[in-house]
Design a protein around this motif. Structure first.
Motif, PDB file in Angstrom:
ATOM      1  N   SER A   1     -38.613  12.558   3.534  1.00  0.00           N
ATOM      2  CA  SER A   1     -38.078  14.015   4.413  1.00  0.00           C
ATOM      3  C   SER A   1     -37.967  14.815   4.160  1.00  0.00           C
ATOM      4  CB  SER A   1     -36.543  13.188   5.267  1.00  0.00           C
ATOM      5  OG  SER A   1     -35.964  12.590   4.404  1.00  0.00           O
TER       6      SER A   1
ATOM      7  N   VAL B   1     -33.765  19.478   6.701  1.00  0.00           N
ATOM      8  CA  VAL B   1     -32.830  20.439   7.973  1.00  0.00           C
ATOM      9  C   VAL B   1     -31.557  20.269   7.644  1.00  0.00           C
ATOM     10  CG1 VAL B   1     -32.654  20.022  10.633  1.00  0.00           C
ATOM     11  CG2 VAL B   1     -34.257  18.255   9.244  1.00  0.00           C
TER      12      VAL B   1
ATOM     13  N   ARG C   1     -28.632  23.782   9.344  1.00  0.00           N
ATOM     14  CA  ARG C   1     -28.086  24.218  10.653  1.00  0.00           C
ATOM     15  C   ARG C   1     -26.839  24.842  10.173  1.00  0.00           C
ATOM     16  NH1 ARG C   1     -23.553  20.765  12.813  1.00  0.00           N
ATOM     17  NH2 ARG C   1     -23.068  19.205  11.098  1.00  0.00           N
TER      18      ARG C   1
END
Length: 269
Positions: free
Chosen positions: A2, A5, A7
């Motif tokens: 994966s 990500v 943030r």
């Protein structure tokens, strides 16, 4: 595998909460002035989106975005009714004729509410113009710890509705922090020049049996593992080698003569 990500992680201080509340209160005050209402009739409470779960369960039925900032509204069907009762309180001396309903009052309340919602969205998104509304769903990340999102609860009487501002919208309303004063230049070398430092010089080591150790007497000689003309190591108290040195005498005291450095000149170990 994966994709990774990332943030932003924003833990909002009380200053950010106050700044957003102040901005929303100014929008409410301007709206009440336009509609002939007392500002004290509307109360604004702001809290972090991840504090509690009640706001997350609301029906967020309006959304808007501008310049990378997003905001949402959760407005129940009773809000317009409550606003109508506040704007047009019942007058016992007057009643509609027959079965007529006060349509003008209801229409006026809806128009006032629409103006208030537009004002709150403009303020929340730091926009100079009205922002089109849509029914976009609130991302689940808005409720996560450190999302930087804030929820405002606006109440008049027993009726209330909510505004949700995402992290970028909140940051746009928070004034930038004052720059820290520049630190005065410090001469580190001069500051530590007079600090005493202990050094360790080991002339050598020897291994003897316990029996031989118990039989030692004054005048006995123990052979060390260093030759008499070999340089010794001058080290820090943490045993880090600093110099090669020869053991000698200076006046009436034992001294060492430095012959080679283990450390580049000026480097602190």
């Amino acid at each position: 595998m994966s994709a990774l990500v990332a943030r932003p992680f924003r833990l909002l201080g009380e200053g950010a909460v106050r700044a957003v509340r102040t901005a929303l209160m100014q929008a409410v005050s301007a709206w009440t002035a336009d509609w002939g209402l007392a500002p004290a009739l509307v109360d604004v409470d702001v809290h972090r989106a991840w504090d509690g779960t009640s706001a997350r369960a609301l029906a967020w039925n309006h959304g808007a975005q501008s310049n990378g900032r997003r905001a949402w509204l959760a407005v129940g069907p009773d809000v317009a009714t409550g606003l109508q009762q506040m704007m047009f309180p019942a007058d016992p001396s007057y009643g509609p004729v027959g079965s007529a309903t006060p349509a003008l009052a209801a229409a006026g309340a809806l128009q006032a509410l629409d103006a208030l919602l537009d004002a709150l969205l403009r303020t929340s998104l730091s926009s100079q113009h009205n922002v089109p509304r849509c029914g976009a769903a609130v991302p689940a990340t808005s409720w996560e710890y450190g999302s930087g999102a804030l929820v405002a609860r606006l109440a008049f009487g027993s009726r209330h509705f909510h505004v949700l501002l995402d992290g970028p919208a909140v940051q746009a309303l928070v004034p930038p922090a004052a720059p820290l004063p520049a630190l005065r230049a410090v001469d580190v070398a001069a500051g530590v020049a007079d600090v005493p430092v202990s050094l360790r010089l080991q002339a050598g080591t020897a291994r003897v049996g316990v029996g031989a150790l118990l039989s030692l007497a004054p005048g006995d000689v123990i052979r060390l593992d260093k030759q008499a003309d070999a340089p010794l190591t001058l080290a820090s108290m943490s045993s880090h080698p600093l110099f090669h040195a020869y053991l000698g005498r200076c006046r009436d005291e034992v001294a060492v003569e430095l012959v080679q450095s283990h450390t580049p000149v000026g480097e602190v170990q």
